[in-house]
Design a protein around this motif. Structure first.
Motif, mmCIF file in Angstrom:
data_model
loop_
_atom_site.group_PDB
_atom_site.id
_atom_site.type_symbol
_atom_site.label_atom_id
_atom_site.label_comp_id
_atom_site.label_asym_id
_atom_site.label_seq_id
_atom_site.Cartn_x
_atom_site.Cartn_y
_atom_site.Cartn_z
ATOM 1 N N LEU A 566 -77.842 29.580 115.310
ATOM 2 C CA LEU A 566 -78.640 28.645 116.083
ATOM 3 C C LEU A 566 -78.793 29.120 117.526
ATOM 4 O O LEU A 566 -79.893 29.011 118.119
ATOM 5 N N CYS A 567 -77.729 29.633 118.102
ATOM 6 C CA CYS A 567 -77.796 30.146 119.475
ATOM 7 C C CYS A 567 -78.750 31.332 119.576
ATOM 8 O O CYS A 567 -79.547 31.433 120.532
ATOM 9 N N LEU A 568 -78.684 32.230 118.625
ATOM 10 C CA LEU A 568 -79.562 33.405 118.640
ATOM 11 C C LEU A 568 -81.020 33.002 118.466
ATOM 12 O O LEU A 568 -81.922 33.529 119.145
ATOM 13 N N ILE A 569 -81.272 32.071 117.551
ATOM 14 C CA ILE A 569 -82.647 31.605 117.334
ATOM 15 C C ILE A 569 -83.179 30.936 118.600
ATOM 16 O O ILE A 569 -84.331 31.151 119.026
ATOM 17 N N LEU A 570 -82.337 30.113 119.229
ATOM 18 C CA LEU A 570 -82.746 29.442 120.465
ATOM 19 C C LEU A 570 -83.066 30.454 121.548
ATOM 20 O O LEU A 570 -84.069 30.321 122.269
ATOM 21 N N TYR A 571 -82.225 31.469 121.693
ATOM 22 C CA TYR A 571 -82.456 32.494 122.706
ATOM 23 C C TYR A 571 -83.784 33.211 122.439
ATOM 24 O O TYR A 571 -84.574 33.451 123.354
ATOM 25 N N ILE A 572 -84.012 33.576 121.180
ATOM 26 C CA ILE A 572 -85.247 34.287 120.824
ATOM 27 C C ILE A 572 -86.468 33.423 121.121
ATOM 28 O O ILE A 572 -87.484 33.896 121.668
ATOM 29 N N ALA A 593 -80.707 40.023 120.117
ATOM 30 C CA ALA A 593 -80.434 38.779 119.398
ATOM 31 C C ALA A 593 -81.030 38.818 118.003
ATOM 32 O O ALA A 593 -80.414 38.344 117.031
ATOM 33 N N ALA A 594 -82.252 39.372 117.882
ATOM 34 C CA ALA A 594 -82.887 39.457 116.566
ATOM 35 C C ALA A 594 -82.087 40.366 115.635
ATOM 36 O O ALA A 594 -81.906 40.075 114.442
ATOM 37 N N MET A 595 -81.579 41.481 116.140
ATOM 38 C CA MET A 595 -80.766 42.394 115.325
ATOM 39 C C MET A 595 -79.487 41.718 114.866
ATOM 40 O O MET A 595 -79.111 41.802 113.681
ATOM 41 N N LEU A 596 -78.824 41.028 115.782
ATOM 42 C CA LEU A 596 -77.564 40.372 115.420
ATOM 43 C C LEU A 596 -77.796 39.219 114.454
ATOM 44 O O LEU A 596 -76.963 38.966 113.563
ATOM 45 N N MET A 781 -70.373 35.882 117.799
ATOM 46 C CA MET A 781 -71.183 36.834 118.550
ATOM 47 C C MET A 781 -72.414 36.181 119.164
ATOM 48 O O MET A 781 -72.766 36.420 120.329
ATOM 49 N N GLY A 782 -73.122 35.353 118.411
ATOM 50 C CA GLY A 782 -74.321 34.697 118.932
ATOM 51 C C GLY A 782 -74.013 33.741 120.050
ATOM 52 O O GLY A 782 -74.781 33.627 121.034
ATOM 53 N N VAL A 783 -72.906 33.008 119.941
ATOM 54 C CA VAL A 783 -72.508 32.075 120.991
ATOM 55 C C VAL A 783 -72.220 32.830 122.280
ATOM 56 O O VAL A 783 -72.633 32.430 123.379
ATOM 57 N N VAL A 784 -71.485 33.949 122.160
ATOM 58 C CA VAL A 784 -71.139 34.752 123.337
ATOM 59 C C VAL A 784 -72.396 35.343 123.964
ATOM 60 O O VAL A 784 -72.542 35.400 125.195
ATOM 61 N N LEU A 785 -73.331 35.806 123.136
ATOM 62 C CA LEU A 785 -74.587 36.355 123.681
ATOM 63 C C LEU A 785 -75.326 35.289 124.481
ATOM 64 O O LEU A 785 -75.837 35.551 125.575
ATOM 65 N N MET A 786 -75.423 34.084 123.945
ATOM 66 C CA MET A 786 -76.098 32.998 124.659
ATOM 67 C C MET A 786 -75.396 32.701 125.987
ATOM 68 O O MET A 786 -76.047 32.460 127.014
#
Length: 861
Positions: A566-572, A593-596, A781-786
């Motif tokens: 969800l975090c990655l999708i939101l970022y994208i 984000a898309a790769m992860l 990983m996605g949470v940390v990226l966000m």
């Protein structure tokens, strides 16, 4: 010790009657009691002993036996059918005397024991008398005489009433043996050999003349009965006390010491007749019994205590058979012998070396009952005189000795992969060669004759070829078993080995000196440069098993992967729809984000049973995980490089295409190498990661590690240069500083996660599993990226908070206040009202911390 007169060897202590020489035939007595005699009535064979002393007065005149009398003699009865069936007509048959001192019922004093026909006793008293008869006393024999096998009296001194029988061990007591002493009659003899314990046997063996083949054969036959396989379960090693284990080991050790003594080559005659060979092989039957699987527990205890295993018996047998087959030199030199027992098959070829030497390099020793055969080179000796000697080629196939080897089997650890199971995949075959001795006319060895031992250098060029049939006829893993119709196997490879007695303290299996000559699923032919024992060792494929994942971890990581997605999708979405974030750094973050996101989807879907069950599907998911995570790692390095240039050189513009080409290109090279060279290793990981084997993972973790190192280096430089960055203190530059700082933290997190990934998936034989820690970190990983390059970026925060317009106005005000002369103003990038034309001016170099900063636009193109 209990007798008053004991005659253990009748033929030595008594003389022949009627002055007839060799008035008996020598026979085997019971084990431990030497020889007995076989006498024949038709030949008037009888033994006699006379004495002039008073020691035997009781025997010759029973009236002097004040304490009674007891005597015994062992007899093996020989009778005709007529004597058995006609026993009720005693008058039709003559008396047959066993013992006589001249006594009879006519008044001659003495004792007599004889057969008059035969009464079937069946271990019961059938007749006895408590009263004598009254007769006139007659004189006794003078001098007193003890006869065995005949009778005479003082009034008729002609030997008569001869007997045909076998007799041994005469004993006499000048007293009546009471009930508790009647066991003395047995003299220590145990009728049932299997009831003799090893201590008793060793005592009897000390009284046996082992240089006599007859007595040696008798001893061996008793030991054979003692060592036969039994179903006695009274001893259990797992529950036995230390005292019981010690007693068990000691008893077994005594048995082995007896075998060692009986197989000593010095007891083997120099010349053995063909008909006596079977007698000489009796002790081999004992060795055969001790190789039975019922003795495995004894051997394991013995090996634990003494370090020696069942091959100790092979050592005893080797020296003994050397001497036995050398002893056949008095027979025809061209012969063959086969001894087939339950646990071994022995084939012996006795021949001169030079026969067929000019036309053949090898001759064949056929196998036993369908077992493998051996091709033996004839060019074995360096001394040409040996080529005219008679040689004995002994080939032994051990049928069950492989089951007696302790697990794991002893190996030359430097020659095998000890991380996998190594098992014996064939019967053990042994080849031994020795030559007959050259004897002088007096029977001594000729000191001038060569020793004629096989030359190891000859075996280097003319190896021994041994054919082994496999226990498990599987194909070994040697082809790219990946496509449809593949043959599953648990065997990695088969190796030809020989027993090297020089390895370690007690020897071990060694592959050096043997090589595979021909390999088939059913058999393997080995070429070996040593005499000795050979076998096939199968290296098993390492079991592809992983510990079952606990339910709590499954639930936790699915939640984490879901939140991260969800975090990655939101970022994208935020970066994708916002025109204010269409600059280099956030576009790179969106790509990462898309790769992860795609990688985490494949990581989660690889848990499905349908994915893991099919090898092709599992391989596809492994390749996808390989591509996406490696691509992400290189992209992390690219972001680190971009932020490094921004902080150290003030360069914030530039195209994304070079980074993209480099990232995808390096990843495709890595994946392509795996598919081209290591396809057979794909799809075999239980979790459908890249591969169970380390080879493909090298091509994943090496470039991943290099990319992480680049990112970490850039992150360290950024940490130390944030306060002295080559950027003017412009509010616009705050975006780049915050993004660079967040990207650096994310690089550290990403690198840490995949260090744990390396420890999780790369097989290092660690005692601790890092799988749980890796999955939790990777799931976050996605949470940390966000948090790092999303919320951590001031520009992203304002756009995400709906303050993009306010932000543009703020920077326009800042630009107007500075007179539009700040070369680092990013209003061109942010855009301005259509009627506004940003001022232009030449770019002048700026200096930060005393060093020039190169020019170049800070805006993205």
């Amino acid at each position: 010790m209990t007798t008053d007169l004991h005659i253990p060897y009748i033929h030595l202590m008594m003389k022949d009657v009627n002055d007839v020489g060799n008035n008996y035939e020598l026979i085997d007595g019971p084990f431990g009691f030497g020889y007995g005699i076989d006498i024949n009535a038709e030949k008037q064979q009888c033994q006699s002993m006379t004495t002039t002393t008073d020691d035997g007065d009781c025997a010759y005149d029973p009236i002097k036996c004040n304490n009674g009398v007891s005597f015994s003699i062992w007899e093996r009865i020989i009778a005709t059918l007529d004597e058995f069936f006609g026993s009720h007509k005693m008058e039709d048959f003559p008396k047959k005397y066993i013992i006589s001192t001249g006594g009879d019922m006519m008044g001659h004093p003495g004792i007599a024991l004889y057969h008059h026909a035969f009464l079937l006793i069946n271990d019961r008293i059938v007749a006895y008398s408590t009263e004598g008869i009254s007769v006139t006393a007659l004189p006794p024999l003078d001098p007193p005489e003890l006869m065995i096998g005949c009778h005479k009296t003082s009034t008729d001194t002609t030997y008569r009433h001869y007997h045909t029988t076998q007799l041994d061990e005469f004993a006499w007591w000048n007293r009546r043996l009471v009930d508790e002493d009647v066991i003395y009659f047995l003299g220590g003899y145990e009728g049932e050999s299997e009831n003799i314990d090893p201590d008793e046997f060793a005592t009897m063996l000390n009284r046996t003349h082992l240089n006599d083949p007859v007595q040696l054969a008798v001893a061996a036959s008793v030991l054979e009965e003692m060592t036969r396989a039994t179903s006695d379960d009274s001893f259990n090693a797992s529950t036995a006390t230390d005292e019981e284990r010690k007693a068990k080991i000691e008893s077994f050790n005594i048995t082995l010491e007896s075998v060692k003594k009986m197989t000593d080559p010095k007891f083997v005659p120099r010349c053995i007749l063909e008909k006596d060979l079977e007698r000489s092989m009796t002790i081999i039957k004992v060795i055969n019994n001790l190789m039975d699987e019922s003795k495995k527990e004894d051997w394991l205890l013995y090996e634990e205590e003494h370090g020696k295993d069942v091959f100790l018996l092979c050592q005893y047998m080797r020296g003994y058979l050397h001497a036995v087959y050398q002893g056949l030199l008095c027979n025809n030199t061209q012969s063959g012998h086969t001894v087939e027992l339950s646990q071994m098959c022995i084939k012996v070829v006795k021949r001169t070396i030079d026969i067929g030497y000019s036309t053949k390099d090898r001759f064949t020793i056929p196998g036993c009952s369908g077992l493998g055969k051996v091709l033996v080179p004839v060019n074995l000796f360096s001394d040409p005189r040996c080529n005219h000697r008679t040689a004995n080629f002994r080939c032994t196939a051990y049928k069950g000795i492989h089951t007696m080897q302790a697990s794991p089997i002893r190996l030359n650890t430097g020659a095998f992969n000890t991380k996998v199971d190594n098992i014996l995949d064939s019967l053990i075959t042994e080849l031994d060669v020795n030559t007959d001795q050259i004897l002088l006319p007096n029977g001594d060895l000729d000191p001038k004759s060569p020793r004629c031992d096989p030359d190891p250098a000859k075996l280097t060029t003319h190896p021994i070829i041994v054919t082994h049939r496999h226990f498990d006829p599987q194909v070994q893993f040697r082809k790219p078993l990946f496509h449809a119709g593949e043959v599953r196997t648990t065997i990695g490879t088969r190796i030809c080995v020989w027993w090297n007695p020089a390895l370690g303290q007690h020897g071990a299996w060694d592959r050096y000196g043997c090589r595979v000559w021909e390999a088939k699923p059913e058999y393997t032919k080995c070429a070996c440069q040593h005499l000795g024992k050979y076998v096939i060792i199968a290296e098993k494929l390492e079991p592809m098993e992983v510990p079952e994942e606990p339910m709590w971890l499954t639930i936790v990581r699915y939640i984490l992967y879901g939140v991260s997605a969800l975090c990655l999708i939101l970022y994208i979405i935020v970066v994708g729809i916002s025109g204010d974030l269409k600059e280099k750094f956030h576009l790179m973050g969106m790509t990462l984000a898309a790769m992860l996101l795609a990688a985490s989807v494949f990581m989660v879907l690889s848990d499905l049973h349908g994915v893991r069950e099919g090898r092709h599907t599992c391989a596809f998911f492994g390749i996808a995980i390989h591509f996406l995570y490696l691509c992400a790692s290189i992209w992390v390095g690219a972001i680190g490089h971009a932020t490094f240039k921004c902080i150290t050189s003030g360069i914030v513009g530039g195209s994304l295409r070079p980074y993209l080409y480099l990232c995808v290109g390096l990843t495709l090279i890595s994946v392509g190498c795996v598919l081209t060279f290591l396809l057979k290793h794909m799809g075999n990981d239980p979790r459908c990661f890249i591969s169970w084997d380390n080879e493909p993972e090298y091509l994943f973790f090496c470039p991943l590690g290099a990319a992480c190192c680049v990112g970490l280096f850039c992150a360290i430089v950024i940490f130390f240069n944030l306060r002295t960055a080559a950027l003017r203190n412009n509010p616009t530059m705050t975006d780049y500083r915050t993004f660079s700082l967040g990207a650096s933290f994310f690089t550290i997190y990403f690198s840490t996660t995949w260090v744990l990934g390396f420890l999780t998936y790369f097989r290092l034989d660690l005692d601790f599993s890092f799988y749980t820690f890796f999955q939790i970190l990777n799931g976050l990983m996605g949470v940390v990226l966000m948090c790092c390059i999303g919320v951590g970026s001031s520009k992203f925060r304002m756009v995400f908070a709906g303050q993009a317009k306010k932000r543009r106005e703020m920077f326009l005000n800042y630009t107007n206040k500075k007179g539009g002369d700040d070369e680092n103003d990013d209003t061109k990038k942010l855009g301005s009202p259509a009627d506004q034309t940003p001022p232009t001016r030449p770019v002048t170099p700026s200096f930060v911390a005393g060093r020039p900063v190169s020019g170049g636009s800070m805006f993205s193109d």
